[in-house]
Write a protein that holds these residues in place. Structure first.
Motif, PDB file in Angstrom:
ATOM      1  N   GLY A  10     -11.602   0.516  -3.048  1.00 46.89           N
ATOM      2  CA  GLY A  10     -11.487  -0.799  -2.435  1.00 46.89           C
ATOM      3  C   GLY A  10     -10.063  -1.241  -2.167  1.00 46.89           C
ATOM      4  O   GLY A  10      -9.846  -2.317  -1.594  1.00 46.89           O
ATOM      5  N   ILE A  11      -9.066  -0.437  -2.545  1.00 41.50           N
ATOM      6  CA  ILE A  11      -7.660  -0.774  -2.319  1.00 41.50           C
ATOM      7  C   ILE A  11      -7.108   0.120  -1.217  1.00 41.50           C
ATOM      8  O   ILE A  11      -7.190   1.349  -1.297  1.00 41.50           O
ATOM      9  N   ALA A  12      -6.555  -0.494  -0.184  1.00 38.61           N
ATOM     10  CA  ALA A  12      -5.865   0.247   0.875  1.00 38.61           C
ATOM     11  C   ALA A  12      -4.369   0.110   0.650  1.00 38.61           C
ATOM     12  O   ALA A  12      -3.858  -1.005   0.512  1.00 38.61           O
ATOM     13  N   THR A  13      -3.684   1.241   0.590  1.00 40.33           N
ATOM     14  CA  THR A  13      -2.233   1.231   0.447  1.00 40.33           C
ATOM     15  C   THR A  13      -1.612   1.668   1.765  1.00 40.33           C
ATOM     16  O   THR A  13      -1.892   2.762   2.259  1.00 40.33           O
ATOM     17  N   VAL A  14      -0.803   0.788   2.339  1.00 38.04           N
ATOM     18  CA  VAL A  14      -0.130   1.050   3.612  1.00 38.04           C
ATOM     19  C   VAL A  14       1.320   1.412   3.301  1.00 38.04           C
ATOM     20  O   VAL A  14       2.065   0.602   2.744  1.00 38.04           O
ATOM     21  N   LEU A  15       1.699   2.637   3.649  1.00 36.07           N
ATOM     22  CA  LEU A  15       3.029   3.149   3.338  1.00 36.07           C
ATOM     23  C   LEU A  15       3.859   3.280   4.604  1.00 36.07           C
ATOM     24  O   LEU A  15       3.472   3.995   5.541  1.00 36.07           O
ATOM     25  N   LEU A  16       4.991   2.567   4.645  1.00 38.22           N
ATOM     26  CA  LEU A  16       5.973   2.777   5.709  1.00 38.22           C
ATOM     27  C   LEU A  16       6.697   4.072   5.363  1.00 38.22           C
ATOM     28  O   LEU A  16       7.382   4.159   4.345  1.00 38.22           O
ATOM     29  N   ASN A  17       6.552   5.088   6.201  1.00 41.15           N
ATOM     30  CA  ASN A  17       6.959   6.440   5.815  1.00 41.15           C
ATOM     31  C   ASN A  17       8.020   7.001   6.764  1.00 41.15           C
ATOM     32  O   ASN A  17       7.796   7.960   7.489  1.00 41.15           O
ATOM     33  N   ARG A  18       9.168   6.370   6.730  1.00 39.09           N
ATOM     34  CA  ARG A  18      10.317   6.843   7.492  1.00 39.09           C
ATOM     35  C   ARG A  18      11.556   6.733   6.593  1.00 39.09           C
ATOM     36  O   ARG A  18      12.522   6.041   6.908  1.00 39.09           O
ATOM     37  N   PRO A  19      11.512   7.404   5.449  1.00 41.74           N
ATOM     38  CA  PRO A  19      12.546   7.185   4.428  1.00 41.74           C
ATOM     39  C   PRO A  19      13.948   7.550   4.872  1.00 41.74           C
ATOM     40  O   PRO A  19      14.926   6.969   4.385  1.00 41.74           O
ATOM     41  N   ALA A  45     -15.138  -2.323   3.234  1.00 42.71           N
ATOM     42  CA  ALA A  45     -14.902  -1.578   1.994  1.00 42.71           C
ATOM     43  C   ALA A  45     -13.539  -1.904   1.386  1.00 42.71           C
ATOM     44  O   ALA A  45     -13.316  -1.658   0.200  1.00 42.71           O
ATOM     45  N   VAL A  46     -12.645  -2.457   2.178  1.00 41.35           N
ATOM     46  CA  VAL A  46     -11.303  -2.802   1.693  1.00 41.35           C
ATOM     47  C   VAL A  46     -11.329  -4.209   1.113  1.00 41.35           C
ATOM     48  O   VAL A  46     -11.702  -5.167   1.776  1.00 41.35           O
ATOM     49  N   ARG A  47     -10.915  -4.324  -0.146  1.00 36.31           N
ATOM     50  CA  ARG A  47     -10.948  -5.614  -0.827  1.00 36.31           C
ATOM     51  C   ARG A  47      -9.559  -6.120  -1.215  1.00 36.31           C
ATOM     52  O   ARG A  47      -9.400  -7.280  -1.582  1.00 36.31           O
ATOM     53  N   ALA A  48      -8.559  -5.249  -1.124  1.00 33.19           N
ATOM     54  CA  ALA A  48      -7.172  -5.653  -1.359  1.00 33.19           C
ATOM     55  C   ALA A  48      -6.263  -4.628  -0.690  1.00 33.19           C
ATOM     56  O   ALA A  48      -6.649  -3.471  -0.494  1.00 33.19           O
ATOM     57  N   VAL A  49      -5.044  -5.064  -0.338  1.00 30.82           N
ATOM     58  CA  VAL A  49      -4.104  -4.209   0.395  1.00 30.82           C
ATOM     59  C   VAL A  49      -2.751  -4.246  -0.302  1.00 30.82           C
ATOM     60  O   VAL A  49      -2.287  -5.309  -0.727  1.00 30.82           O
ATOM     61  N   VAL A  50      -2.139  -3.073  -0.428  1.00 24.88           N
ATOM     62  CA  VAL A  50      -0.762  -2.954  -0.913  1.00 24.88           C
ATOM     63  C   VAL A  50       0.089  -2.436   0.238  1.00 24.88           C
ATOM     64  O   VAL A  50      -0.242  -1.422   0.856  1.00 24.88           O
ATOM     65  N   GLU A  93      -7.717 -10.980   6.255  1.00 24.61           N
ATOM     66  CA  GLU A  93      -8.536 -11.779   5.334  1.00 24.61           C
ATOM     67  C   GLU A  93      -8.828 -11.030   4.035  1.00 24.61           C
ATOM     68  O   GLU A  93      -9.962 -10.988   3.550  1.00 24.61           O
ATOM     69  N   LYS A  94      -7.809 -10.440   3.492  1.00 28.55           N
ATOM     70  CA  LYS A  94      -7.836  -9.780   2.182  1.00 28.55           C
ATOM     71  C   LYS A  94      -6.512 -10.119   1.504  1.00 28.55           C
ATOM     72  O   LYS A  94      -5.513 -10.361   2.168  1.00 28.55           O
ATOM     73  N   PRO A  95      -6.477 -10.143   0.164  1.00 31.48           N
ATOM     74  CA  PRO A  95      -5.179 -10.342  -0.490  1.00 31.48           C
ATOM     75  C   PRO A  95      -4.255  -9.158  -0.222  1.00 31.48           C
ATOM     76  O   PRO A  95      -4.663  -8.003  -0.321  1.00 31.48           O
ATOM     77  N   VAL A  96      -3.008  -9.459   0.139  1.00 31.16           N
ATOM     78  CA  VAL A  96      -2.023  -8.432   0.466  1.00 31.16           C
ATOM     79  C   VAL A  96      -0.842  -8.548  -0.498  1.00 31.16           C
ATOM     80  O   VAL A  96      -0.250  -9.627  -0.637  1.00 31.16           O
ATOM     81  N   THR A 200     -13.537 -11.732  -3.767  1.00 30.24           N
ATOM     82  CA  THR A 200     -12.542 -11.642  -2.702  1.00 30.24           C
ATOM     83  C   THR A 200     -12.842 -12.573  -1.528  1.00 30.24           C
ATOM     84  O   THR A 200     -11.919 -12.984  -0.825  1.00 30.24           O
ATOM     85  N   TYR A 201     -14.112 -12.905  -1.294  1.00 31.06           N
ATOM     86  CA  TYR A 201     -14.381 -13.845  -0.206  1.00 31.06           C
ATOM     87  C   TYR A 201     -13.864 -15.234  -0.562  1.00 31.06           C
ATOM     88  O   TYR A 201     -13.349 -15.955   0.298  1.00 31.06           O
ATOM     89  N   ALA A 202     -13.945 -15.584  -1.839  1.00 30.53           N
ATOM     90  CA  ALA A 202     -13.371 -16.857  -2.283  1.00 30.53           C
ATOM     91  C   ALA A 202     -11.854 -16.842  -2.083  1.00 30.53           C
ATOM     92  O   ALA A 202     -11.256 -17.855  -1.701  1.00 30.53           O
ATOM     93  N   LEU A 203     -11.220 -15.689  -2.319  1.00 31.16           N
ATOM     94  CA  LEU A 203      -9.781 -15.575  -2.077  1.00 31.16           C
ATOM     95  C   LEU A 203      -9.462 -15.707  -0.591  1.00 31.16           C
ATOM     96  O   LEU A 203      -8.442 -16.291  -0.209  1.00 31.16           O
ATOM     97  N   THR A 204     -10.340 -15.147   0.264  1.00 32.83           N
ATOM     98  CA  THR A 204     -10.169 -15.289   1.707  1.00 32.83           C
ATOM     99  C   THR A 204     -10.182 -16.759   2.109  1.00 32.83           C
ATOM    100  O   THR A 204      -9.324 -17.216   2.888  1.00 32.83           O
TER     101      THR A 204
END
Length: 256
Positions: A10-19, A45-50, A93-96, A200-204
């Motif tokens: 349920g956690i999506a991790t978005v990585l900026l990948n140009r180090p 299926a995604v409930r939070a994002v990093v 509409e997910k906590p980031v 998570t909908y309450a957080l939205t």
């Protein structure tokens, strides 16, 4: 891949990948991020994002090598494309959670501030670097900074373009937590798991309530920002700022 997305319980991790470029955003990365945030918002299926960066930086700003080549018309179109990234992140509409290591400069600071919560490592800092290349803030930086700090303190950071270390940013209320550099990912993922397992909908709905507290809206501010930034791109100081950055010297601004 300049943008990498992984999924875990349920956690999506978005990585900026140009180090090698300190994750400075190219034009292509803006579009990839905008699409990514839109897709994550629609994925039940995604409930939070990093959101984080590879290597020793979160994001050092926009790719300066692509700046300085636009007129007002093409610049306005470019800005609107970039603004789609910030709007889609802000309206996701997910906590980031932004997990910030090293510099979050320029648009990188805007992305961190557009997230819901920021966890920073001890090496992290925010930098309103815009004046160093002769443009006003973009990416909604004025909108987000003023919400966090009020106009006076936001002006100080924009006008001075000083580094704001993680610890001071926490004391100001911008950063939720400062952790050891080697604990950043673990701390961000732990918080994401906590949020993802909650209602998570309450957080939205709470997120929407927070967003309704402020005027103008982000979209209104970004329209004003386009006019300001497009005008600044025509100035001598912007051209001098870009040249100085590329030549690794101090810019010689003339106020025109």
């Amino acid at each position: 891949m300049s943008i990498q997305v992984t999924h875990d319980n349920g956690i999506a991790t978005v990585l900026l990948n140009r180090p090698d470029k300190l994750n400075a955003l190219s034009g292509e990365m803006y579009h990839e991020l905008a699409d990514c945030f839109e897709q994550l918002g629609n994925d039940e299926a995604v409930r939070a994002v990093v959101l984080t960066g590879a290597g020793r930086a979160f994001c050092a700003g926009g790719d300066v090598s692509s700046m300085g080549n636009y007129d007002v018309v093409s610049g306005r179109k470019r800005s609107r494309g970039h603004h789609r990234t910030v709007i889609n992140l802000h309206n996701l509409e997910k906590p980031v959670i932004a997990a910030v290591r090293g510099p979050a400069a320029g648009i990188g600071a805007s992305l961190a501030l557009a997230s819901d919560l920021i966890i920073a490592s001890e090496t992290a800092y925010l930098l309103m670097a815009f004046k160093n290349v002769g443009i006003p803030p973009d990416g909604g930086a004025v909108f987000f900074l003023t919400q966090y700090l009020g106009i006076a303190r936001a002006k100080e950071l924009v006008y001075t373009a000083r580094k704001l270390p993680a610890q001071e940013a926490q004391e100001m209320g911008i950063v939720m937590k400062v952790v050891a550099d080697d604990r950043l990912e673990a701390e961000a993922q732990a918080l994401a798991r906590e949020l993802a397992s909650s209602a998570t909908y309450a957080l939205t709905l709470a997120k929407k309530m927070f967003q309704s507290m402020y005027t103008p809206t982000l979209e209104q501010l970004l329209e004003m920002e386009i006019l300001a930034v497009c005008g600044a791109r025509l100035t001598h100081d912007h051209k001098e700022g870009i040249a100085a950055f590329k030549e690794k010297r101090k810019p010689r601004f003339s106020g025109r």
